[in-house]
Motif scaffolding. Structure first.
Motif, PDB file in Angstrom:
ATOM      1  N   LYS A 134       0.825  -1.223   0.000  1.00  0.00           N
ATOM      2  CA  LYS A 134       0.000   0.000   0.000  1.00  0.00           C
ATOM      3  C   LYS A 134       0.853   1.263   0.000  1.00  0.00           C
ATOM      4  CE  LYS A 134      -1.662  -0.987   4.030  1.00  0.00           C
ATOM      5  NZ  LYS A 134      -0.905  -2.230   4.290  1.00  0.00           N
ATOM      6  N   GLY A 178      -0.866   4.272   8.531  1.00  0.00           N
ATOM      7  CA  GLY A 178      -0.340   3.296   9.491  1.00  0.00           C
ATOM      8  C   GLY A 178       0.693   3.923  10.415  1.00  0.00           C
ATOM      9  N   TYR A 217      -0.847   5.328  13.668  1.00  0.00           N
ATOM     10  CA  TYR A 217      -1.109   4.356  14.734  1.00  0.00           C
ATOM     11  C   TYR A 217       0.200   3.833  15.329  1.00  0.00           C
ATOM     12  CZ  TYR A 217      -5.869   4.707  13.176  1.00  0.00           C
ATOM     13  OH  TYR A 217      -7.106   5.218  12.872  1.00  0.00           O
ATOM     14  N   ARG A 218       1.208   3.701  14.475  1.00  0.00           N
ATOM     15  CA  ARG A 218       2.518   3.279  14.974  1.00  0.00           C
ATOM     16  C   ARG A 218       3.078   4.335  15.937  1.00  0.00           C
ATOM     17  NH1 ARG A 218       5.569  -0.724  11.639  1.00  0.00           N
ATOM     18  NH2 ARG A 218       4.056  -1.680  10.246  1.00  0.00           N
ATOM     19  N   GLY A 242       4.757  -2.263  14.819  1.00  0.00           N
ATOM     20  CA  GLY A 242       3.609  -2.595  13.966  1.00  0.00           C
ATOM     21  C   GLY A 242       2.595  -3.445  14.719  1.00  0.00           C
ATOM     22  N   ALA A 246       0.890  -1.314  17.247  1.00  0.00           N
ATOM     23  CA  ALA A 246      -0.071  -0.408  16.589  1.00  0.00           C
ATOM     24  C   ALA A 246      -1.391  -1.119  16.340  1.00  0.00           C
ATOM     25  CB  ALA A 246       0.515   0.093  15.266  1.00  0.00           C
ATOM     26  N   SER A 247      -1.318  -2.402  16.021  1.00  0.00           N
ATOM     27  CA  SER A 247      -2.567  -3.102  15.719  1.00  0.00           C
ATOM     28  C   SER A 247      -3.377  -3.384  16.986  1.00  0.00           C
ATOM     29  CB  SER A 247      -2.297  -4.351  14.878  1.00  0.00           C
ATOM     30  OG  SER A 247      -2.432  -5.519  15.583  1.00  0.00           O
ATOM     31  N   SER A 249      -4.801   0.358  17.757  1.00  0.00           N
ATOM     32  CA  SER A 249      -5.740   0.829  16.728  1.00  0.00           C
ATOM     33  C   SER A 249      -7.122   0.191  16.863  1.00  0.00           C
ATOM     34  CB  SER A 249      -5.191   0.534  15.322  1.00  0.00           C
ATOM     35  OG  SER A 249      -5.234  -0.856  15.073  1.00  0.00           O
ATOM     36  N   ARG A 284      -9.228   5.746  17.441  1.00  0.00           N
ATOM     37  CA  ARG A 284      -9.503   5.951  16.013  1.00  0.00           C
ATOM     38  C   ARG A 284     -10.260   7.275  15.807  1.00  0.00           C
ATOM     39  NH1 ARG A 284      -7.967   1.482  13.472  1.00  0.00           N
ATOM     40  NH2 ARG A 284      -8.556   2.464  11.515  1.00  0.00           N
ATOM     41  N   GLY A 337      -4.079   2.826   4.107  1.00  0.00           N
ATOM     42  CA  GLY A 337      -4.312   2.313   5.454  1.00  0.00           C
ATOM     43  C   GLY A 337      -5.194   1.080   5.446  1.00  0.00           C
ATOM     44  N   ARG A 338      -6.150   1.062   6.392  1.00  0.00           N
ATOM     45  CA  ARG A 338      -7.050  -0.088   6.502  1.00  0.00           C
ATOM     46  C   ARG A 338      -8.507   0.308   6.314  1.00  0.00           C
ATOM     47  NH1 ARG A 338      -2.496  -1.195   7.279  1.00  0.00           N
ATOM     48  NH2 ARG A 338      -1.515  -3.071   8.111  1.00  0.00           N
ATOM     49  N   ILE A 384      -9.497   3.571   4.880  1.00  0.00           N
ATOM     50  CA  ILE A 384      -9.589   4.852   4.159  1.00  0.00           C
ATOM     51  C   ILE A 384     -10.840   4.879   3.275  1.00  0.00           C
ATOM     52  CG2 ILE A 384      -8.379   6.492   2.652  1.00  0.00           C
ATOM     53  CD1 ILE A 384      -7.004   5.871   5.386  1.00  0.00           C
ATOM     54  N   ARG A 391     -11.626  -6.725  14.380  1.00  0.00           N
ATOM     55  CA  ARG A 391     -11.980  -5.736  15.410  1.00  0.00           C
ATOM     56  C   ARG A 391     -13.344  -5.125  15.072  1.00  0.00           C
ATOM     57  NH1 ARG A 391      -7.289  -1.909  13.102  1.00  0.00           N
ATOM     58  NH2 ARG A 391      -8.483  -0.942  11.423  1.00  0.00           N
TER      59      ARG A 391
HETATM   60  N1  LIG Z   1      -5.854   3.249   8.527  1.00  0.00           N
HETATM   61  C1  LIG Z   1      -5.198   2.412   9.361  1.00  0.00           C
HETATM   62  C2  LIG Z   1      -3.828   2.203   9.256  1.00  0.00           C
HETATM   63  C3  LIG Z   1      -3.219   1.364  10.146  1.00  0.00           C
HETATM   64  N2  LIG Z   1      -3.939   0.760  11.108  1.00  0.00           N
HETATM   65  C4  LIG Z   1      -3.323  -0.081  12.132  1.00  0.00           C
HETATM   66  O1  LIG Z   1      -1.941   0.199  12.290  1.00  0.00           O
HETATM   67  C5  LIG Z   1      -1.164  -0.989  12.119  1.00  0.00           C
HETATM   68  C6  LIG Z   1       0.113  -0.625  11.436  1.00  0.00           C
HETATM   69  O2  LIG Z   1      -0.201  -0.177  10.125  1.00  0.00           O
HETATM   70  P1  LIG Z   1       0.806  -0.361   8.888  1.00  0.00           P
HETATM   71  O3  LIG Z   1       0.003   0.042   7.685  1.00  0.00           O
HETATM   72  O4  LIG Z   1       1.947   0.562   9.128  1.00  0.00           O
HETATM   73  O5  LIG Z   1       1.218  -1.776   8.861  1.00  0.00           O
HETATM   74  C7  LIG Z   1      -2.065  -1.943  11.329  1.00  0.00           C
HETATM   75  O6  LIG Z   1      -1.788  -3.310  11.579  1.00  0.00           O
HETATM   76  C8  LIG Z   1      -3.453  -1.554  11.829  1.00  0.00           C
HETATM   77  O7  LIG Z   1      -3.764  -2.207  13.027  1.00  0.00           O
HETATM   78  C9  LIG Z   1      -5.287   0.957  11.167  1.00  0.00           C
HETATM   79  O8  LIG Z   1      -5.973   0.378  12.032  1.00  0.00           O
HETATM   80  N3  LIG Z   1      -5.897   1.789  10.299  1.00  0.00           N
END
Ligand SMILES: Nc1ccn([C@@H]2O[C@H](COP(=O)(O)O)[C@@H](O)[C@H]2O)c(=O)n1
Ligand SMILES: Nc1ncnc2c1ncn2[C@@H]1O[C@H](COP(=O)(O)OP(=O)(O)OP(=O)(O)O)[C@@H](O)[C@H]1O
Length: 210
Positions: free
Chosen positions: A13, A32, A35-36, A78, A81-82, A85, A91, A112-113, A115, A170
């Motif tokens: 991505k 990402g 969140y990191r 990472g 962050a998950s 997040s 959020r 991201g996840r 967007i 989630r």
């Molecule tokens: N829009 C997003 C982006 C990321 N996340 C969470 O952050 C973690 C790390 O993201 P990376 O893209 O840098 O790997 C990812 O595993 C998500 O848990 C998110 O929730 N929403």
């Protein structure tokens, strides 16, 4: 124009987002990293990743100048962050920052996840990037080794699968393709071919609107 890119961990991505932004002269935001940065701040301060009040406070005080910190790229951050997040209030605290970024001229690419589903549901183009988990693990391992880090491909794969599972399941803004997203599988495409395929998607959407 707003281009939304979503997809699972290490699917490409960020690479694609950067390249599309360069191609169209737009700004790019790797969400990402946000969140990191929250996760890193909590860990640095010795707080638990599930400390909601502190996590929200950190999210509201984030300094984008620090988004380039090299430690943010690590597997440890990472994974953290998950966890962080998944907290809905964290959020929510980050929504305005992302939407303001998306709205600015001349155009923006965000990856991201959530967007295409939550942050920019009206994005002009939505791309959901996927690749086989083994392919993603291989690429991530090579990337870590190129940075001089030791990386065990089996452990990288396990981390990717664990993170995807957490992100997909989630309750708040789970990882999923928007109904109107174009799925781009780059398992058998190199970076250049993946970028070409994405540009073809954007151009097809633009042509439809004329
Ligand atoms: N829009 C997003 C982006 C990321 N996340 C969470 O952050 C973690 C790390 O993201 P990376 O893209 O840098 O790997 C990812 O595993 C998500 O848990 C998110 O929730 N929403
Ligand atoms: N089509 C491709 N062919 C080969 N390698 C690729 C391709 N796309 C991305 N890569 C490589 O795969 C790795 C992961 O890519 P990238 O960091 O862009 O993924 P991501 O989805 O943004 O990851 P994250 O989920 O951690 O944010 C990088 O080393 C990148 O150079």
């Amino acid at each position: 124009m707003i281009i939304a890119i979503d997809g699972p961990a290490a699917s490409g991505k960020g690479t694609l987002g950067k390249r599309l932004a360069h191609h169209y002269g737009y700004r790019h935001l790797d969400t990402g990293v946000i969140y990191r940065a929250v996760a890193k701040a909590l860990l640095d301060e010795g707080f638990d990743l599930t400390d909601e009040a502190r996590a929200v406070a950190v999210a509201m005080e984030l300094d984008p100048e620090k988004f380039g910190h090299p430690e943010l790229k690590t597997q440890r951050i990472g994974d953290a962050a998950s966890v962080v997040s998944a907290i809905p209030s964290v959020r929510e605290a980050l929504v305005n920052f992302q939407r303001q970024f998306a709205a600015g001229p001349p155009g923006a690419v965000l990856d991201g996840r959530d967007i295409g589903t939550v942050i920019c549901p009206n994005a002009d183009v939505k791309i959901f990037v996927v690749a086989d988990p083994q392919v993603r693990a291989r690429r991530r391992t090579l990337e870590a080794r190129a940075r001089g880090e030791e990386a065990d491909e089996a452990l990288v794969l396990a981390d990717i699968l664990k993170r995807d599972e957490r992100d997909r399941n989630r309750a708040a803004a789970p990882l999923k393709a928007a109904d109107d997203a174009h799925v781009l599988d780059n398992s058998n495409l190199d970076i250049e071919a993946g970028v070409r395929a994405a540009i073809a998607i954007v151009e097809a959407v633009r042509a439809q609107r004329k």
